[in-house]
Design a protein around this motif. Sequence first.
Motif, PDB file in Angstrom:
ATOM      1  N   UNK A   1       8.839  91.543  13.413  1.00  0.00           N
ATOM      2  CA  UNK A   1       8.751  90.172  13.938  1.00  0.00           C
ATOM      3  C   UNK A   1       9.918  89.334  13.431  1.00  0.00           C
ATOM      4  N   UNK A   2      10.464  88.504  14.292  1.00  0.00           N
ATOM      5  CA  UNK A   2      11.573  87.635  13.889  1.00  0.00           C
ATOM      6  C   UNK A   2      11.045  86.450  13.093  1.00  0.00           C
ATOM      7  N   UNK A   3      11.954  85.651  12.592  1.00  0.00           N
ATOM      8  CA  UNK A   3      11.552  84.402  11.950  1.00  0.00           C
ATOM      9  C   UNK A   3      10.974  83.459  12.996  1.00  0.00           C
ATOM     10  N   UNK A   4      10.321  82.424  12.502  1.00  0.00           N
ATOM     11  CA  UNK A   4       9.607  81.533  13.408  1.00  0.00           C
ATOM     12  C   UNK A   4      10.531  80.876  14.433  1.00  0.00           C
ATOM     13  N   UNK A   5      11.657  80.332  13.968  1.00  0.00           N
ATOM     14  CA  UNK A   5      12.494  79.573  14.902  1.00  0.00           C
ATOM     15  C   UNK A   5      13.082  80.416  16.026  1.00  0.00           C
ATOM     16  N   UNK A   6      13.680  81.577  15.723  1.00  0.00           N
ATOM     17  CA  UNK A   6      14.126  82.399  16.866  1.00  0.00           C
ATOM     18  C   UNK A   6      12.963  82.841  17.766  1.00  0.00           C
ATOM     19  N   UNK A   7      11.810  83.057  17.158  1.00  0.00           N
ATOM     20  CA  UNK A   7      10.648  83.419  17.984  1.00  0.00           C
ATOM     21  C   UNK A   7      10.312  82.290  18.956  1.00  0.00           C
ATOM     22  N   UNK A   8      10.261  81.077  18.411  1.00  0.00           N
ATOM     23  CA  UNK A   8       9.950  79.925  19.269  1.00  0.00           C
ATOM     24  C   UNK A   8      11.058  79.709  20.296  1.00  0.00           C
ATOM     25  N   UNK A   9      12.286  79.896  19.882  1.00  0.00           N
ATOM     26  CA  UNK A   9      13.428  79.680  20.783  1.00  0.00           C
ATOM     27  C   UNK A   9      13.394  80.629  21.972  1.00  0.00           C
TER      28      UNK A   9
END
Lengths: 240, 240
Positions: free
Chosen positions: A36-44
């Motif tokens: 899983x990626x970090x939160x911000x790239x995931x949200x992006x």
Amino acid sequence: MPFSWFRRRRLVLDAPRLRPRRERKPGVAADLAAIAPDLRPFLGLSASVELSAFEQLSGLVADAPSYSAKESIGQAAANALGRHRRLVAELRRFDGDPEVELREHLPRVAELDAVSAGHDWVERVLSAHLCGALLEDFFAELAQGVDAGGIKDLPAIFAVDPADRHALQSILKEHIDGDHRLAARLAMWGRRLVGDALLLTRSGLRLTGDIDADDAHTAALYAEIVAAHTRRMDALGLTA
Amino acid sequence: MPFSWFRRRRLVLDAPRLRPRRERKPGVAADLAAIAPDLRPFLGLSASVELSAFEQLSGLVADAPSYSAKESIGQAAANALGRHRRLVAELRRFDGDPEVELREHLPRVAELDAVSAGHDWVERVLSAHLCGALLEDFFAELAQGVDAGGIKDLPAIFAVDPADRHALQSILKEHIDGDHRLAARLAMWGRRLVGDALLLTRSGLRLTGDIDADDAHTAALYAEIVAAHTRRMDALGLTA
């Protein structure tokens, strides 16, 4: 050896990078936490995908053959925009600038839009239905491995109103039923779409570039979302 | 003699028809009550216009030059769809079948869409801004003369969020400011749009076909919505 959709292509889409050790959350699959990626790239990325879903769905309204089709596709578009806005709101809450974060992901999403554009209205409906659902399944699953930093139920953002899925499915079935030629064409189209959509998902993962190691972590995830895709094809009477 | 936008064209868009006597509501201008259509055709046309506003606005999202433009245009589109859905809900409540009612009006709305399509993104934004606002002004005014049969505040449905208008205006101003050539081109485009949009409004009125008689009733309404249009042009620095 785990099943791989990507082995055949020998594509390495992400440069190797170091993975920080992560706190394992109870109930979160180890495999998902590892990729899983970090939160911000995931949200992006997920916000970019939902924006694109809105654009595609709303673009289908004008040529819809009946008012009820216009109505349900319009509603599905508005709901995709709603998910996009929730994701962007979270992005802002974690000091992400959507202008910056989305610019990073939108070109890759636009690439999928371009190859999945379809030659006519029905193909575009199938693209919106299959790619949209596959990507939302993907984000809902992956969200379980993301360190959500206090977002209460990140996977739930991707819980699409079943009415939206059902509406697209009904519209497609109405066209397909009894038209064997169209069914054959759409089956081929659906098989192509899944490959293109999976490629985009690949860019949302934290991978090492070592295919065997990565496959060990991604196999279960991909097995699940491909199975769901196959069920959607079956429901339409199309051979996956 | 009252001011007329239509005298010059000598167009009679509606066949003469009998007007039933109407209960005069307190506070409702006599002129509006005289030309206002029945509730169902009113809801049918205005719902068609809002659906088309949704289609146009959502179609502007993909090519918007910044994320903030995408965001605000997307929101304006979703709000137009929301108005459309409210109007359709009322239509259903009064036993109107939207499939039937909208089919009657959509072709005329599609005609306006076609002539106001614009040659590039900025022209399309101007079309959405000017035609959208003019038509919503028109419906909000005319709604005061419609026998709303228990709908609580029919004109309020057309009260567009000022943020939506402001967003389109800002986007346009950013493009126009300092670009005299574009300003000249858009001024011309805006002057053409108003004529086309007014033609569509004409089809929403209950007219006799006797231009002098009709003008007596429509003059105040048109003076008001044309004045509002002129203010919008002024706000953009365009000569109306």
